[in-house]
Design an enzyme around this catalytic site. Structure first.
Site, PDB file in Angstrom:
ATOM      1  N   GLU A 249       0.855  -1.185   0.000  1.00 45.37           N
ATOM      2  CA  GLU A 249       0.000   0.000   0.000  1.00 45.37           C
ATOM      3  C   GLU A 249       0.889   1.231   0.000  1.00 45.37           C
ATOM      4  O   GLU A 249       2.010   1.184   0.496  1.00 45.37           O
ATOM      5  CB  GLU A 249      -0.869   0.023   1.278  1.00 45.37           C
ATOM      6  CG  GLU A 249      -1.835  -1.117   1.381  1.00 45.37           C
ATOM      7  CD  GLU A 249      -2.693  -1.036   2.649  1.00 45.37           C
ATOM      8  OE1 GLU A 249      -2.781   0.047   3.263  1.00 45.37           O
ATOM      9  OE2 GLU A 249      -3.264  -2.067   3.027  1.00 45.37           O
ATOM     10  N   LYS A 251       2.287   4.472   1.547  1.00 42.89           N
ATOM     11  CA  LYS A 251       2.390   4.916   2.940  1.00 42.89           C
ATOM     12  C   LYS A 251       2.209   6.434   2.939  1.00 42.89           C
ATOM     13  O   LYS A 251       3.099   7.175   2.519  1.00 42.89           O
ATOM     14  CB  LYS A 251       3.739   4.531   3.540  1.00 42.89           C
ATOM     15  CG  LYS A 251       3.865   4.888   5.015  1.00 42.89           C
ATOM     16  CD  LYS A 251       5.190   4.410   5.588  1.00 42.89           C
ATOM     17  CE  LYS A 251       5.251   4.541   7.102  1.00 42.89           C
ATOM     18  NZ  LYS A 251       4.942   5.844   7.633  1.00 42.89           N
ATOM     19  N   ARG A 256      -2.420   9.263  11.811  1.00 45.08           N
ATOM     20  CA  ARG A 256      -3.183   8.017  11.930  1.00 45.08           C
ATOM     21  C   ARG A 256      -4.440   8.266  12.742  1.00 45.08           C
ATOM     22  O   ARG A 256      -4.392   8.928  13.779  1.00 45.08           O
ATOM     23  CB  ARG A 256      -2.350   6.955  12.617  1.00 45.08           C
ATOM     24  CG  ARG A 256      -3.044   5.599  12.646  1.00 45.08           C
ATOM     25  CD  ARG A 256      -2.092   4.558  13.156  1.00 45.08           C
ATOM     26  NE  ARG A 256      -2.614   3.222  13.044  1.00 45.08           N
ATOM     27  CZ  ARG A 256      -1.843   2.149  12.954  1.00 45.08           C
ATOM     28  NH1 ARG A 256      -0.539   2.284  12.917  1.00 45.08           N
ATOM     29  NH2 ARG A 256      -2.366   0.950  12.892  1.00 45.08           N
ATOM     30  N   ARG A 271      -3.059   8.062  17.293  1.00 47.76           N
ATOM     31  CA  ARG A 271      -2.210   6.923  17.624  1.00 47.76           C
ATOM     32  C   ARG A 271      -1.883   6.895  19.118  1.00 47.76           C
ATOM     33  O   ARG A 271      -1.646   5.855  19.693  1.00 47.76           O
ATOM     34  CB  ARG A 271      -0.967   7.144  16.776  1.00 47.76           C
ATOM     35  CG  ARG A 271       0.089   6.214  16.928  1.00 47.76           C
ATOM     36  CD  ARG A 271       1.078   6.568  15.844  1.00 47.76           C
ATOM     37  NE  ARG A 271       2.272   5.813  16.111  1.00 47.76           N
ATOM     38  CZ  ARG A 271       3.129   5.462  15.174  1.00 47.76           C
ATOM     39  NH1 ARG A 271       2.922   5.807  13.933  1.00 47.76           N
ATOM     40  NH2 ARG A 271       4.190   4.780  15.483  1.00 47.76           N
ATOM     41  N   PHE A 340      -7.233   2.057   5.778  1.00 43.07           N
ATOM     42  CA  PHE A 340      -6.427   0.855   5.508  1.00 43.07           C
ATOM     43  C   PHE A 340      -6.803  -0.348   6.363  1.00 43.07           C
ATOM     44  O   PHE A 340      -6.271  -1.432   6.153  1.00 43.07           O
ATOM     45  CB  PHE A 340      -4.928   1.145   5.573  1.00 43.07           C
ATOM     46  CG  PHE A 340      -4.441   1.755   6.871  1.00 43.07           C
ATOM     47  CD1 PHE A 340      -4.292   0.993   8.020  1.00 43.07           C
ATOM     48  CD2 PHE A 340      -4.101   3.103   6.909  1.00 43.07           C
ATOM     49  CE1 PHE A 340      -3.816   1.559   9.189  1.00 43.07           C
ATOM     50  CE2 PHE A 340      -3.632   3.682   8.084  1.00 43.07           C
ATOM     51  CZ  PHE A 340      -3.497   2.905   9.233  1.00 43.07           C
ATOM     52  N   ARG A 417       4.394  -4.558  17.241  1.00 45.08           N
ATOM     53  CA  ARG A 417       5.146  -4.261  16.029  1.00 45.08           C
ATOM     54  C   ARG A 417       5.693  -5.585  15.521  1.00 45.08           C
ATOM     55  O   ARG A 417       6.295  -6.332  16.277  1.00 45.08           O
ATOM     56  CB  ARG A 417       6.314  -3.338  16.402  1.00 45.08           C
ATOM     57  CG  ARG A 417       7.070  -2.776  15.233  1.00 45.08           C
ATOM     58  CD  ARG A 417       8.250  -1.966  15.711  1.00 45.08           C
ATOM     59  NE  ARG A 417       7.900  -0.747  16.430  1.00 45.08           N
ATOM     60  CZ  ARG A 417       7.463   0.371  15.852  1.00 45.08           C
ATOM     61  NH1 ARG A 417       7.322   0.430  14.550  1.00 45.08           N
ATOM     62  NH2 ARG A 417       7.187   1.427  16.579  1.00 45.08           N
TER      63      ARG A 417
HETATM   64  P1  AMP Z   1       5.892   5.145  11.324  1.00 44.53           P
HETATM   65  O1  AMP Z   1       5.145   6.303  11.938  1.00 44.53           O
HETATM   66  O2  AMP Z   1       7.047   5.554  10.468  1.00 44.53           O
HETATM   67  O3  AMP Z   1       6.231   4.071  12.340  1.00 44.53           O
HETATM   68  O4  AMP Z   1       4.905   4.428  10.280  1.00 44.53           O
HETATM   69  C1  AMP Z   1       3.715   3.833  10.647  1.00 44.53           C
HETATM   70  C2  AMP Z   1       2.553   4.762  10.346  1.00 44.53           C
HETATM   71  O5  AMP Z   1       2.344   4.899   8.949  1.00 44.53           O
HETATM   72  C3  AMP Z   1       1.218   4.246  10.817  1.00 44.53           C
HETATM   73  O6  AMP Z   1       1.041   4.474  12.197  1.00 44.53           O
HETATM   74  C4  AMP Z   1       0.242   5.046   9.972  1.00 44.53           C
HETATM   75  O7  AMP Z   1      -0.029   6.283  10.625  1.00 44.53           O
HETATM   76  C5  AMP Z   1       1.026   5.397   8.732  1.00 44.53           C
HETATM   77  N1  AMP Z   1       0.493   4.840   7.481  1.00 44.53           N
HETATM   78  C6  AMP Z   1       0.439   5.516   6.315  1.00 44.53           C
HETATM   79  N2  AMP Z   1      -0.046   4.765   5.339  1.00 44.53           N
HETATM   80  C7  AMP Z   1      -0.346   3.552   5.865  1.00 44.53           C
HETATM   81  C8  AMP Z   1      -0.875   2.344   5.340  1.00 44.53           C
HETATM   82  N3  AMP Z   1      -1.195   2.218   4.052  1.00 44.53           N
HETATM   83  N4  AMP Z   1      -1.033   1.293   6.199  1.00 44.53           N
HETATM   84  C9  AMP Z   1      -0.698   1.415   7.510  1.00 44.53           C
HETATM   85  N5  AMP Z   1      -0.182   2.544   8.047  1.00 44.53           N
HETATM   86  C10 AMP Z   1      -0.005   3.600   7.244  1.00 44.53           C
END
Ligand code: AMP
Length: 582
Positions: A249, A251, A256, A271, A340, A417
């Site tokens: 998908e 990102k 979130r 979150r 998502f 995670r």
């Molecule tokens: P990170 O903040 O770098 O740990 O990345 C995880 C975050 O990416 C998640 O908590 C979501 O807020 C965001 N995110 C964006 N697009 C997606 C997606 N397609 N699926 C899941 N999470 C996503």
């Protein structure tokens, strides 16, 4: 139950930094406790009266507490204030002054837990004209009946800053130790992850044992801890780990949102489980309208878009959180939600369904339009296909891709995670390492141009095994003038007179902070370090790992709590990946 017993437990917790000892202390204190007292004790140990996600917070201002302390202890207000400036904690001031009080009043009665909870509830619900005086009065009357230790914790509870250092994980360990078997620990943790309510988990366990825990289900209204992704440094490794086939998908770089929806109500949790409903009234309304069933819990990324639907950078959506005038923000910053996941639909817990099934249900449960859509997704079967998908994600202004397992085991793992989801971002391409979300635990006064301000910050990451915040770098680059000037406003309310119990550090800053504020930092490299305590002893004795040439990106991650910062375990994995690259 007497509040003094609980205060003794808090004091015992505060006197140790060992997680094992804390677990023992808590487990012993939980033994034989009435289930509803246990629930209240758990909330109080975290400076709360309810689960963390409730919007009501005690948060009584320090100055009001000082007035109560002055009245109860019979000391002049300026003396109390001076002591507070020196100690930095109303709890310590109350304890000392109440201990020095010449005699206990003839009319004082022992404080019970029930009296404390009902007093605190009245403080919490006092509103409007004269509410400050009412709050002072209620606290004064509780302090009147309190001994020194009880006073210490009463004052800390009303500020919401307990400093006893018992994390949620330690409380879960203690509950398992006291009421269940070791092998039940994961089930107890899952009950917490799907309800975010430690008090409920404790009370259920004390009342109905594991049977009760197994009856706890995903429910609309109780936020669910979000599932998180692992990371890998190349798309080839992502595809290998996924067994050659996965879903990918885009990102999106937004906020979130976990949204609990019915046909006539919607609540949005960030979150960090903050209630953001008021910041996205347009999204709420549209989701309520577009839901085909009766009730659902979904997740998606809220992203700001311009008039023609083009995605705008992250900063634009954070604007929504800071604006007071929501009506104009809704017009100025149009937002879209890219959904998502779906965790619940019409009475059915979907977290045990595999990802392809959840995705199918999600896509069939809503009408899609210009504001509500699905994340772009494709099934990927080769590295070339993955690279092509990644390039398209970047040109569509996304920050990378999320690979998602298509296997039968691809359930929604609340609060964990793992490699069922793997993120791969643009910055992995450009520099050796990703960005880190690190917690501020200290500050150093600046020199030269920065004299009189904080010049650098001591940054830490959260060790998920020990519950400690361990330092990883001293951050002095990337601050613009506005940020330097704004640092005291951002940090000073978390100042701590001494090194906080939950912080492990060898470097000693000029000022310590309770780990609260999370900043995004990029670094050039992760290296072994004798002065930082993250992963200390994992590679060799007396050596930890540190981030070299750290630079602040300008982004304060107020959507992340300190426990959601990049963990020591993740930084260590990145260190290992980096070492195997070279
Ligand atoms: P990170 O903040 O770098 O740990 O990345 C995880 C975050 O990416 C998640 O908590 C979501 O807020 C965001 N995110 C964006 N697009 C997606 C997606 N397609 N699926 C899941 N999470 C996503």
């Amino acid at each position: 139950m007497l509040f003094s017993k609980i205060a003794d437990t808090f004091a015992a917790l505060e006197s140790t930094s060992s997680r094992l000892e804390m677990t023992d202390i808590l487990a012993r204190s939980f033994e034989g406790m009435d289930p509803s007292d246990l629930r209240n004790t758990i909330y109080l140990s975290q400076g709360l009266l309810h689960p963390d996600f409730y919007p009501e917070k005690l948060g009584m201002a320090d100055r009001l507490i000082l007035q109560s302390i002055a009245t109860t202890s019979g000391n002049p207000a300026d003396k109390v204030e001076k002591m507070w400036i020196k100690e930095g904690d109303t709890g310590t001031v109350a304890e000392q002054l109440i201990a020095n009080k010449k005699q206990m009043s003839l009319f004082s009665e022992p404080l019970t837990l029930d009296a404390v909870v009902s007093g605190l509830r009245s403080i919490e619900t006092s509103e409007g004209k004269d509410s400050q005086n009412r709050k002072i009065k209620i606290l004064t009357s509780m302090l009147h009946d309190a001994g020194p230790l009880e006073a210490r914790y009463l004052c800390r509870i009303v500020t919401g800053r307990m400093r006893v250092g018992a994390s949620s994980m330690t409380i879960l360990d203690a509950l398992a130790q006291c009421y269940a078997e070791k092998e039940n620990r994961p089930e107890i943790e899952r009950a917490f992850n799907i309800t975010c309510d430690l008090g409920l988990v404790g009370e259920t366990l004390a009342r109905d044992g594991m049977e009760g825990i197994r009856r706890i289900k995903v429910e609309r209204g109780n936020p669910i801890k979000v599932m998180l992704a692992e990371r890998l440094p190349s798309l080839a490794e992502v595809m290998e780990r996924m067994g050659g086939r996965c879903a990918m998908e885009y990102k999106y770089d937004g906020m979130r949102a976990q949204i609990h929806i019915t046909k006539d109500s919607a609540r949005i949790y960030s979150r960090r489980l903050e209630n953001l409903t008021d910041n996205f009234p347009d999204i709420c309304e549209r989701l309520m309208r577009n839901l085909k069933g009766k009730e659902a819990i979904i997740e998606g990324e809220c992203v700001a878009v311009d008039r023609d639907g083009t995605i705008l950078p992250f900063q634009n959506v954070t604007h929504r959180r800071r604006k007071h005038d929501m009506e104009s923000a809704v017009n100025e910053v149009p937002v879209r939600i890219f959904m998502f996941d779906i965790l619940y639909l019409d009475g059915k817990d979907l977290t045990y369904e595999p990802y392809p099934e959840r995705r199918r249900i999600l896509s069939e449960s809503f009408e899609m339009d210009d504001m509500v859509g699905m994340t772009v997704m494709e099934t990927i079967e080769s590295v070339e296909q993955a690279e092509d998908f990644f390039d398209r994600a970047i040109s569509s202004r996304c920050e990378g891709v999320m690979a998602k397992s298509l296997s039968d085991e691809s359930i929604y793992r609340a609060g964990s995670r793992g490699f069922l989801w793997i993120k791969y971002k643009k910055d992995y391409h450009e520099t050796l390492t990703d960005s880190f979300d690190l917690v501020v635990v200290g500050a150093f006064y600046g020199m030269g141009k920065r004299a009189g301000k904080y010049g650098a910050l001591l940054m830490a990451s959260f060790d998920q095994e020990t519950g400690q915040y361990c330092t990883v770098c001293k951050l002095g680059t990337g601050f613009d003038d506005a940020f330097l000037d704004g640092m005291p406003a951002l940090l000073d309310e978390y100042k701590s007179e001494n090194q906080p119990r939950s912080v492990s550090a060898k470097m000693v800053p000029d000022v310590w902070f309770e780990p609260t504020v999370v900043l995004e930092v990029v670094g050039a490299e992760i290296s072994q370090s004798p002065i930082h305590t993250a992963a200390e002893g994992w590679i060799k004795e007396d050596t930890g790992i540190g981030i070299r040439f750290p630079r602040f990106t300008g982004r304060v991650r107020d959507d992340k709590g300190p426990e959601m910062s990049t963990s020591v375990q993740e930084i260590y994995e990145m260190y290992e990946m980096q070492s195997s690259d070279s």
